[in-house]
Design a protein around this motif. Structure first.
Motif, mmCIF file in Angstrom:
data_model
loop_
_atom_site.group_PDB
_atom_site.id
_atom_site.type_symbol
_atom_site.label_atom_id
_atom_site.label_comp_id
_atom_site.label_asym_id
_atom_site.label_seq_id
_atom_site.Cartn_x
_atom_site.Cartn_y
_atom_site.Cartn_z
ATOM 1 N N THR A 1 38.035 36.323 42.294
ATOM 2 C CA THR A 1 37.471 35.688 43.481
ATOM 3 C C THR A 1 37.872 36.520 44.688
ATOM 4 O OG1 THR A 1 39.417 34.239 43.580
ATOM 5 C CG2 THR A 1 37.417 33.334 42.562
ATOM 6 N N ARG A 2 37.112 36.397 45.745
ATOM 7 C CA ARG A 2 37.386 37.210 46.930
ATOM 8 C C ARG A 2 38.526 36.610 47.733
ATOM 9 N NH1 ARG A 2 32.712 37.927 51.313
ATOM 10 N NH2 ARG A 2 33.359 35.791 51.729
ATOM 11 N N LYS A 3 39.473 37.437 48.124
ATOM 12 C CA LYS A 3 40.572 36.984 48.970
ATOM 13 C C LYS A 3 40.025 36.562 50.336
ATOM 14 C CE LYS A 3 44.336 39.729 46.967
ATOM 15 N NZ LYS A 3 45.316 40.803 47.195
ATOM 16 N N GLY A 4 40.530 35.431 50.827
ATOM 17 C CA GLY A 4 40.139 34.970 52.150
ATOM 18 C C GLY A 4 38.750 34.383 52.222
ATOM 19 N N VAL B 1 31.216 39.960 44.016
ATOM 20 C CA VAL B 1 32.243 39.041 44.531
ATOM 21 C C VAL B 1 32.741 39.523 45.885
ATOM 22 C CG1 VAL B 1 34.554 38.103 44.123
ATOM 23 C CG2 VAL B 1 32.932 38.273 42.229
ATOM 24 N N LEU B 2 32.932 40.815 46.034
ATOM 25 C CA LEU B 2 33.421 41.359 47.305
ATOM 26 C C LEU B 2 32.442 41.152 48.450
ATOM 27 C CD1 LEU B 2 35.071 44.687 46.091
ATOM 28 C CD2 LEU B 2 36.254 42.765 47.169
ATOM 29 N N ASP B 3 31.142 41.274 48.165
ATOM 30 C CA ASP B 3 30.175 41.120 49.263
ATOM 31 C C ASP B 3 29.690 39.683 49.434
ATOM 32 O OD1 ASP B 3 28.160 40.685 47.338
ATOM 33 O OD2 ASP B 3 27.402 42.729 47.445
ATOM 34 N N LYS C 1 27.987 37.749 47.355
ATOM 35 C CA LYS C 1 26.806 37.311 46.613
ATOM 36 C C LYS C 1 27.188 36.493 45.386
ATOM 37 C CE LYS C 1 23.925 41.188 48.140
ATOM 38 N NZ LYS C 1 23.194 42.422 47.742
ATOM 39 N N LEU C 2 28.384 36.729 44.874
ATOM 40 C CA LEU C 2 28.914 35.960 43.752
ATOM 41 C C LEU C 2 30.158 35.197 44.212
ATOM 42 C CD1 LEU C 2 28.727 38.626 40.882
ATOM 43 C CD2 LEU C 2 27.146 36.726 41.272
ATOM 44 N N HIS C 3 30.293 33.952 43.769
ATOM 45 C CA HIS C 3 31.494 33.184 44.097
ATOM 46 C C HIS C 3 32.671 33.584 43.201
ATOM 47 C CE1 HIS C 3 28.276 30.283 45.500
ATOM 48 N NE2 HIS C 3 28.994 30.486 46.574
ATOM 49 N N ILE C 4 32.352 33.914 41.960
ATOM 50 C CA ILE C 4 33.403 34.213 40.979
ATOM 51 C C ILE C 4 32.850 35.163 39.940
ATOM 52 C CG2 ILE C 4 32.801 32.176 39.573
ATOM 53 C CD1 ILE C 4 35.796 31.928 38.896
ATOM 54 N N GLY C 5 33.718 35.996 39.376
ATOM 55 C CA GLY C 5 33.302 36.921 38.338
ATOM 56 C C GLY C 5 34.278 36.912 37.179
#
Length: 307
Positions: free
Chosen positions: A280-283, A149-151, A153-157
Motif C-alpha cells: 500500500t502507498r505510504k501516506g 499503487v504509487l500513483d 490508481k490501485l489501492h493495494i497490490g
C-alpha cells in the motif's frame, strides 16, 4: 467532595457495569449470580468505585441494600454513559455495514491456485460487509502493480518481494515454493537418479523475462536459456511442449503433476522460495474500504485454510 478529573478508563467502565448490575439486581447477593463473580469481589469493586468518586454510593448490610442520593445520580449517569458507548459501537458498525466505494487491487499472475485462500476469504468478507463495494482486480506484472499503487490508481497490490520501494508499506502474505519441471514428453521425465545438475545445461530451458532476486537468478544460472516468458503461464506452455525445462511454482504445476504430465527435476537441488507481500502507498488518504480489507486480511493470518 473531590472532583473527578482523570479520564474514564476500561477499569472504570468495568466497575460501573458491576455497579449497574448490583442496582438492577437489588443487592450484592443477586448480582453475584448475574455477574458470576464472588460477593467479596463485588464489594471490593463498589468500594473502589466509591473511593474513585469520593462519596458513598449505597448502604449495604443487615438492613438491606439501598442507594444514597449520590448513588442514584451515579446510576442514572452510568446508564447514559453505557448507552452512549453502545450507540457509538452501533454507529461504527453501521459504517462498516454500509461501506461504499471501490477497491482497486493489482495482483501478480497465477496466485489463485495457491493452497492458502487468504485473498479469496478476504474478498468474500469484504463483500459481506459492503455489498455495494465495487471490487476491481487487475492481473498485471509486479512492476505495474507497484507503479499503480504509487500513483494511486490501485489501492493495494500483491507482489513478490523482489525489491523494496521506499514509498510503499509491505505486509508479508504468502511464501511460494518453486521447482524445476519437465513434461512427460521430455527426455528427463524418465531419467533415473544418476542425473547430475551439471547435465542440465544439455537441455533447452525457458527462463522468466521478469525481474528476479539474485538468489533466484543463481538457480537459473546452470540452465541453457533458449526461450523466455513474461509470466508463469507462458513458462508452463513451453514446458508442456516437451522441448523445455523450467521453474514453476509448485501450486501452478500441481495439476499437471497430479495428471502425470509433469515431474520435478532434481527437487533437492533445484528449488527456491519466493515471499509475496501486500503493498500500500505510504501516506495514502484514509479509506474505510481499504482499511476493512486489510483488517479482514490480517484476521486470516491465524486461520489459514487449505483447499
Amino acid at each position: 467532595m473531590k472532583e473527578f478529573k482523570s479520564q474514564v478508563s476500561d477499569a472504570d467502565l468495568r466497575i460501573l457495569r458491576i455497579f449497574k448490575t448490583v442496582v438492577e439486581c437489588g443487592g450484592f447477593s443477586a448480582a453475584e449470580v448475574e455477574l458470576n463473580i464472588s460477593r467479596a469481589a463485588i464489594s471490593i469493586a463498589i468500594s473502589d468505585l466509591e473511593t474513585r468518586l469520593g462519596f458513598r454510593l449505597c448502604q449495604r448490610g443487615r438492613s438491606g441494600f439501598s442507594l444514597s442520593n449520590e448513588g442514584s445520580q451515579v446510576y442514572e449517569h452510568t446508564l447514559q454513559l453505557l448507552s452512549s458507548i453502545e450507540d457509538f459501537r452501533t454507529q461504527i458498525n453501521a459504517l462498516h455495514q454500509n461501506l461504499q466505494g471501490e477497491l482497486n487491487i493489482g495482483i501478480t499472475d497465477n496466485l489463485v491456485t495457491l493452497p492458502y485462500t487468504r485473498i479469496t476469504k478476504t474478498l468474500a468478507a469484504l463483500k459481506d460487509k459492503g455489498p455495494n463495494v465495487k471490487i476491481n482486480i487487475r492481473m498485471i506484472p509486479p512492476n505495474e502493480v507497484e507503479r499503480g499503487v504509487l500513483d494511486g490508481k490501485l489501492h493495494i497490490g500483491i507482489v513478490p518481494n523482489l525489491k523494496i520501494l521506499h514509498g510503499l508499506d509491505y505486509q508479508p502474505l504468502y511464501e511460494e515454493r518453486s521447482q524445476l519441471y519437465c513434461s512427460d514428453m521430455h527426455p528427463l521425465f524418465t531419467e533415473n537418479d544418476a542425473l547430475q545438475k551439471s547435465h542440465l545445461k544439455d537441455f533447452d530451458a525457458v527462463l522468466p523475462a521478469y525481474a528476479q532476486t539474485p538468489e533466484i537468478k543463481a538457480q537459473h544460472q546452470p540452465l541453457t536459456s533458449t526461450a523466455t516468458a513474461t509470466d508463469r503461464e507462458g513458462i508452463a506452455f513451453l514446458i508442456l511442449t516437451g522441448r523445455y525445462i523450467g521453474f514453476l511454482p509448485d501450486h501452478v504445476a500441481e495439476r499437471w503433476v497430479r495428471d502425470g504430465r509433469m515431474r520435478s527435476v532434481l527437487p533437492d537441488e533445484c528449488h527456491y522460495v519466493t515471499q509475496f507481500s501486500t503493498i500500500t502507498r505510504k501516506g495514502a488518504r484514509p479509506n474505510l474500504v481499504l482499511e476493512t480489507f486489510l483488517s479482514e486480511l490480517e484476521s486470516t493470518s491465524t486461520h489459514l485454510d487449505s483447499h
